[in-house]
Design a protein around this motif. Sequence first.
Motif, PDB file in Angstrom:
ATOM      1  N   VAL A  68       0.839  -1.204   0.000  1.00 17.80           N
ATOM      2  CA  VAL A  68       0.000   0.000   0.000  1.00 17.80           C
ATOM      3  C   VAL A  68       0.871   1.250   0.000  1.00 17.80           C
ATOM      4  CG1 VAL A  68      -1.659   1.337   1.363  1.00 17.80           C
ATOM      5  CG2 VAL A  68      -1.962  -1.131   1.105  1.00 17.80           C
ATOM      6  N   THR A  69       1.909   1.250   0.827  1.00 16.35           N
ATOM      7  CA  THR A  69       2.822   2.402   0.880  1.00 16.35           C
ATOM      8  C   THR A  69       3.502   2.626  -0.458  1.00 16.35           C
ATOM      9  OG1 THR A  69       3.244   1.948   3.228  1.00 16.35           O
ATOM     10  CG2 THR A  69       4.791   3.405   2.096  1.00 16.35           C
ATOM     11  N   ASP A  70       3.929   1.504  -1.085  1.00 22.26           N
ATOM     12  CA  ASP A  70       4.598   1.610  -2.381  1.00 22.26           C
ATOM     13  C   ASP A  70       3.673   2.215  -3.427  1.00 22.26           C
ATOM     14  OD1 ASP A  70       6.780   0.894  -4.324  1.00 22.26           O
ATOM     15  OD2 ASP A  70       5.157  -0.341  -5.134  1.00 22.26           O
ATOM     16  N   HIS A  71       2.443   1.722  -3.487  1.00 25.34           N
ATOM     17  CA  HIS A  71       1.483   2.240  -4.471  1.00 25.34           C
ATOM     18  C   HIS A  71       1.128   3.696  -4.168  1.00 25.34           C
ATOM     19  CE1 HIS A  71       1.081  -1.512  -6.534  1.00 25.34           C
ATOM     20  NE2 HIS A  71       0.553  -2.162  -5.487  1.00 25.34           N
ATOM     21  N   THR A  72       1.010   4.040  -2.893  1.00 23.57           N
ATOM     22  CA  THR A  72       0.678   5.414  -2.521  1.00 23.57           C
ATOM     23  C   THR A  72       1.776   6.384  -2.938  1.00 23.57           C
ATOM     24  OG1 THR A  72      -0.616   4.638  -0.629  1.00 23.57           O
ATOM     25  CG2 THR A  72       0.068   6.948  -0.619  1.00 23.57           C
ATOM     26  N   VAL A  73       3.008   6.018  -2.604  1.00 18.22           N
ATOM     27  CA  VAL A  73       4.136   6.893  -2.960  1.00 18.22           C
ATOM     28  C   VAL A  73       4.287   6.994  -4.473  1.00 18.22           C
ATOM     29  CG1 VAL A  73       6.637   7.165  -2.804  1.00 18.22           C
ATOM     30  CG2 VAL A  73       5.333   6.441  -0.793  1.00 18.22           C
ATOM     31  N   THR A  74       4.101   5.866  -5.175  1.00 14.02           N
ATOM     32  CA  THR A  74       4.176   5.897  -6.639  1.00 14.02           C
ATOM     33  C   THR A  74       3.105   6.805  -7.220  1.00 14.02           C
ATOM     34  OG1 THR A  74       5.048   3.633  -6.675  1.00 14.02           O
ATOM     35  CG2 THR A  74       4.118   4.489  -8.730  1.00 14.02           C
ATOM     36  N   GLY A  75       1.892   6.701  -6.685  1.00 13.55           N
ATOM     37  CA  GLY A  75       0.810   7.559  -7.150  1.00 13.55           C
ATOM     38  C   GLY A  75       1.090   9.029  -6.894  1.00 13.55           C
ATOM     39  N   LEU A  76       1.663   9.338  -5.712  1.00 14.82           N
ATOM     40  CA  LEU A  76       2.002  10.727  -5.405  1.00 14.82           C
ATOM     41  C   LEU A  76       3.093  11.248  -6.337  1.00 14.82           C
ATOM     42  CD1 LEU A  76       1.976  10.642  -1.495  1.00 14.82           C
ATOM     43  CD2 LEU A  76       0.274  11.707  -3.004  1.00 14.82           C
ATOM     44  N   ALA A  77       4.060  10.373  -6.669  1.00 12.34           N
ATOM     45  CA  ALA A  77       5.120  10.779  -7.593  1.00 12.34           C
ATOM     46  C   ALA A  77       4.552  11.069  -8.982  1.00 12.34           C
ATOM     47  CB  ALA A  77       6.188   9.690  -7.676  1.00 12.34           C
ATOM     48  N   ILE A  78       3.631  10.209  -9.439  1.00  8.84           N
ATOM     49  CA  ILE A  78       2.998  10.436 -10.744  1.00  8.84           C
ATOM     50  C   ILE A  78       2.190  11.727 -10.728  1.00  8.84           C
ATOM     51  CG2 ILE A  78       1.286   9.532 -12.364  1.00  8.84           C
ATOM     52  CD1 ILE A  78       2.176   6.718 -11.537  1.00  8.84           C
ATOM     53  N   LEU A  79       1.458  11.957  -9.614  1.00  5.01           N
ATOM     54  CA  LEU A  79       0.668  13.183  -9.492  1.00  5.01           C
ATOM     55  C   LEU A  79       1.567  14.417  -9.528  1.00  5.01           C
ATOM     56  CD1 LEU A  79      -2.040  14.595  -8.968  1.00  5.01           C
ATOM     57  CD2 LEU A  79      -1.649  14.262  -6.511  1.00  5.01           C
ATOM     58  N   ALA A  80       2.692  14.351  -8.815  1.00 10.47           N
ATOM     59  CA  ALA A  80       3.617  15.484  -8.822  1.00 10.47           C
ATOM     60  C   ALA A  80       4.149  15.741 -10.222  1.00 10.47           C
ATOM     61  CB  ALA A  80       4.769  15.221  -7.846  1.00 10.47           C
ATOM     62  N   THR A  81       4.454  14.662 -10.957  1.00  5.04           N
ATOM     63  CA  THR A  81       4.943  14.813 -12.332  1.00  5.04           C
ATOM     64  C   THR A  81       3.898  15.474 -13.219  1.00  5.04           C
ATOM     65  OG1 THR A  81       6.296  12.820 -12.061  1.00  5.04           O
ATOM     66  CG2 THR A  81       5.873  13.578 -14.311  1.00  5.04           C
ATOM     67  N   VAL A  82       2.649  15.038 -13.065  1.00  7.64           N
ATOM     68  CA  VAL A  82       1.560  15.627 -13.859  1.00  7.64           C
ATOM     69  C   VAL A  82       1.395  17.101 -13.520  1.00  7.64           C
ATOM     70  CG1 VAL A  82      -0.927  15.577 -14.263  1.00  7.64           C
ATOM     71  CG2 VAL A  82       0.355  13.434 -14.149  1.00  7.64           C
TER      72      VAL A  82
ATOM     73  N   VAL B  45       3.629  19.128 -12.526  1.00  8.31           N
ATOM     74  CA  VAL B  45       4.745  19.891 -13.081  1.00  8.31           C
ATOM     75  C   VAL B  45       4.562  20.090 -14.585  1.00  8.31           C
ATOM     76  CG1 VAL B  45       7.219  19.819 -13.587  1.00  8.31           C
ATOM     77  CG2 VAL B  45       6.398  19.220 -11.305  1.00  8.31           C
ATOM     78  N   ILE B  46       4.135  19.049 -15.283  1.00  7.62           N
ATOM     79  CA  ILE B  46       4.031  19.104 -16.740  1.00  7.62           C
ATOM     80  C   ILE B  46       2.785  19.856 -17.188  1.00  7.62           C
ATOM     81  CG2 ILE B  46       3.765  17.693 -18.817  1.00  7.62           C
ATOM     82  CD1 ILE B  46       5.417  15.544 -17.460  1.00  7.62           C
ATOM     83  N   LEU B  47       1.692  19.758 -16.421  1.00 11.92           N
ATOM     84  CA  LEU B  47       0.420  20.332 -16.834  1.00 11.92           C
ATOM     85  C   LEU B  47       0.493  21.831 -17.127  1.00 11.92           C
ATOM     86  CD1 LEU B  47      -2.516  19.607 -17.370  1.00 11.92           C
ATOM     87  CD2 LEU B  47      -3.027  20.108 -14.976  1.00 11.92           C
ATOM     88  N   PRO B  48       1.111  22.658 -16.263  1.00  8.88           N
ATOM     89  CA  PRO B  48       1.179  24.094 -16.597  1.00  8.88           C
ATOM     90  C   PRO B  48       1.924  24.358 -17.901  1.00  8.88           C
ATOM     91  CG  PRO B  48       1.698  23.734 -14.278  1.00  8.88           C
ATOM     92  CD  PRO B  48       1.657  22.386 -14.924  1.00  8.88           C
TER      93      PRO B  48
END
Length: 294
Positions: free
Chosen positions: A20-34, A36-39
Motif C-alpha cells: 500500500v505504501t509503495d502504491h501510494t508513494v508511486t501515485g504521489l510521484a505520478i501526481l507530482a509529475t503531472v 509539473v508538466i500540466l502548466p
Amino acid sequence: METTKVAMTGTSFRSGLRAVTDHTVTGLAILATVLVILPLVAIFIYLILKGASSLNLAFFTQNPVPEGEVGGGMANAIVGSGVLLGIASIIGIPIGIGAGIFLAEFGRGTKLANGIRFTADVLNGVPSIVIGLAAYSLIVVPQGHFSAFSGGVALGIMMIPTVARTSEEMLLMVPNNIREAALGLGLPNWRSVLSITVKTASPGIITGCMLAFARVAGETAPLIFTALGNAFWSTNPNQPIEALPLQIWIYATGPYEDQHRLAWAGALVLIALIVIAVSMVRYVTSRGVLKGVS
C-alpha cells in the motif's frame, strides 16, 4: 502452530502495508509529475491557440512596420536573439564550466572554492534587472551607447552560476574509481580531468548549459538597459539590436490589436525555439555523439 499462524499473519500484514505504501508513494510521484508538466502543456496549447494563426512567411522574413500599420514580422528580432544568445553562450558557458571544474576537482574544501560557491548561489538569485543595471553602468555608460555586446554580457553573467553549479554537481557524481584508474595509467591530473572526468559527465554538463540557455533566452529586463532594441536589421555587436523578448514586450504593451496578435506569435516562436534547441541537444546527447561513444 499458533505462533506460526501469528507470525504468518504479521508477515502478511507488513507485506500488505509495504505494498500500500509503495502504491501510494508511486501515485504521489505520478501526481507530482503531472502537476509539473500540466502548466507547461497548458501554456504551450494557449500560445498555439493565440499565436499560430499569425505565423506566416512575412513574420519570419520582414521587419516590424511602423505603429498603426498592419503586417510586418519579427525577422530582425529572431536574428538579434540569436546574436545575443551567441555572445552570452561564448561568455557564460566556458567560465561556468571552468568554475565547476575547479570547484569539483581542484578546490574541494578550500576557502576560495567555498567563496566561489557562495557567490554563484547569491548571483543565481539576483534579479535580472539588477544585472542589467550593472551591465549598463559597466559597459553602456563607458561606451556611450547601447549595444548587443552589453546585452550579451548581461545574459552571460546570468548563465554563469547555473552552469557552474550544475557542472560541479555532475562532476561530483563521477565515481572516484574512474579518476584513480586514469591516474594509475600515469596521466597528469589535468589531463585526467579534461579527458576522462569531464567527458564522463558531459551529458549532465550539457544539460546544465541548456537550462541556463533556456533561462536567459526569454529575459527582457537586462536587455532594456543594454541592447535597447532596434527597429531595423542589425547584427553589429557594437550597435543596439532587437530581440524577441524585447519586441514581444513592446507589442504586448502597445495600443494596437495587430501588435497584440504578433506578440502572441512571437511568444510562441520563442518557446518553440527553446524547446527545439533543448530537444536537439538532448537527442544528440542520448545518441552518444557528445559522450564520445561510437
